[in-house]
Write an enzyme that holds these catalytic residues in place. Structure first.
Site, mmCIF file in Angstrom:
data_model
loop_
_atom_site.group_PDB
_atom_site.id
_atom_site.type_symbol
_atom_site.label_atom_id
_atom_site.label_comp_id
_atom_site.label_asym_id
_atom_site.label_seq_id
_atom_site.Cartn_x
_atom_site.Cartn_y
_atom_site.Cartn_z
ATOM 1 N N LYS A 1 48.298 37.085 19.408
ATOM 2 C CA LYS A 1 47.478 36.513 20.487
ATOM 3 C C LYS A 1 46.014 36.849 20.259
ATOM 4 C CE LYS A 1 51.172 36.764 23.871
ATOM 5 N NZ LYS A 1 51.877 37.666 24.774
ATOM 6 N N GLN B 1 51.765 42.172 29.000
ATOM 7 C CA GLN B 1 52.902 41.865 28.130
ATOM 8 C C GLN B 1 54.198 42.443 28.712
ATOM 9 O OE1 GLN B 1 52.747 39.908 25.386
ATOM 10 N NE2 GLN B 1 54.910 40.145 24.959
ATOM 11 N N ASP C 1 49.543 33.604 32.554
ATOM 12 C CA ASP C 1 50.978 33.499 32.282
ATOM 13 C C ASP C 1 51.680 32.604 33.305
ATOM 14 O OD1 ASP C 1 52.212 34.747 30.093
ATOM 15 O OD2 ASP C 1 51.910 36.742 30.949
HETATM 16 N N1 GUN Z 1 57.108 38.617 26.759
HETATM 17 C C1 GUN Z 1 57.768 37.608 26.129
HETATM 18 N N2 GUN Z 1 57.191 36.417 26.412
HETATM 19 C C2 GUN Z 1 56.145 36.680 27.233
HETATM 20 C C3 GUN Z 1 55.174 35.861 27.853
HETATM 21 O O1 GUN Z 1 55.133 34.634 27.737
HETATM 22 N N3 GUN Z 1 54.256 36.522 28.618
HETATM 23 C C4 GUN Z 1 54.280 37.854 28.793
HETATM 24 N N4 GUN Z 1 53.341 38.411 29.581
HETATM 25 N N5 GUN Z 1 55.173 38.647 28.231
HETATM 26 C C5 GUN Z 1 56.102 38.058 27.447
#
Ligand code: GUN
Length: 284
Positions: free
Chosen positions: A53, A97, A120
């Site tokens: 990311k 996350q 998100d």
């Molecule tokens: N863990 C796995 N996929 C995601 C996601 O799309 N967002 C977040 N914040 N954590 C994750």
């Protein structure tokens, strides 16, 4: 043989376009979209996601911050950090996350993120917007899948869409997005009876269950579109999807590969929504 839905190529194209939009935003409004990713603990899969990311955000010209916190941080301390970023005007997107350590309640944490920075789309305010047909911030994986479906020219109107997996991150928001495009949606899960039969009715089959090669050709109707959200490791440590791609490619019309299908689209949508959040701020 199924056509490959190339998420990697679409992600590249969209991220290049995004870099141009970011440049224009800077020139016109002197604003750089800012994204902060908060990672608690040292879950190896999460570390890889977070690094990817950060790399993509920087390449597209974003301000990117990554906060790495110890596994032992308290819930209160984490909430305080989120509150600080809620007030930070250089930040337009906050992502915590998941998964979080056991002693931290993820639902409580999500509630603390300002809904207008919740890139998100997990805050109940944003899930509410989505379900009432006025989507604002949408969970990135389902949003990326919709882009991929549209890029391949697949029409959803009146089609049978079957989603396997009912998570808040993928399955549930995916259902609403498909419904918005006038598909008839079935949301199946681990307790669903006759899963094989239900899956076989699908014109569009979306699988997000986290079990390597679970979906064999017996689950797939001839000519179906199959979207594989799975990211699993096999015995040799190789990355594999939830779909047995070798078998399923022989019956499906379209199939997403793993890696290079859904994954790159998730990151792209995260950046897109951070950009949109910055744009909304300067347009207010
Ligand atoms: N863990 C796995 N996929 C995601 C996601 O799309 N967002 C977040 N914040 N954590 C994750």
């Amino acid at each position: 043989m199924a056509k490959i839905m190339d998420g990697k190529a679409l992600a590249k194209k969209m991220q290049e376009k995004l870099a141009e939009k970011v440049k224009a935003l800077k020139e016109e409004f002197d604003t750089i979209p800012g994204l902060v990713v908060i990672l608690v603990g040292d879950n190896p899969a999460s570390q890889i996601y977070v690094k990817n990311k950060e790399k993509a955000a920087l390449a597209a010209g974003f301000k990117s911050e990554t906060v790495r916190l110890s596994e032992s941080i308290s819930q209160e301390e984490l909430i305080q950090i989120i509150h600080d970023y809620n007030l930070d005007s250089s930040i337009h997107g906050i992502l915590v996350q998941l998964p979080l350590p056991q002693h931290i309640n993820d639902k409580k944490i999500i509630l603390e993120i300002s809904p207008d920075k919740d890139v998100d789309g997990f805050h109940p305010m944003n899930t509410g917007h989505l379900w009432s047909g006025r989507p604002l911030m949408v969970p990135c994986t389902p949003a990326g899948i919709m882009e991929l479906i549209s890029e391949c020219g697949i029409d959803l109107e009146g089609k049978n869409a079957v989603i396997i997996g009912r998570s808040n991150i993928v399955g549930k928001p995916m259902a609403q997005l498909l419904l918005d495009k006038n598909a008839t949606v079935t949301l199946a899960h681990s307790r669903t009876r006759h899963l094989e039969k239900i899956a076989k009715r699908a014109d569009i089959l979306i699988v997000a269950i986290g079990q390597g090669h679970f979906i064999t050709k017996e689950f797939v109707k001839e000519g179906a579109v199959v979207i594989d959200v799975g990211m699993n490791r096999d015995d040799q440590g190789k990355l594999i999807g939830d779909v047995d791609s070798e078998q399923v490619a022989k019956v499906a019309s379209y199939l997403t590969p793993v890696p290079g299908g859904v994954g790159p689209m998730t990151i792209t949508m995260l950046l897109e929504q951070t950009y949109q959040s910055a744009l909304r701020r300067v347009s207010q």
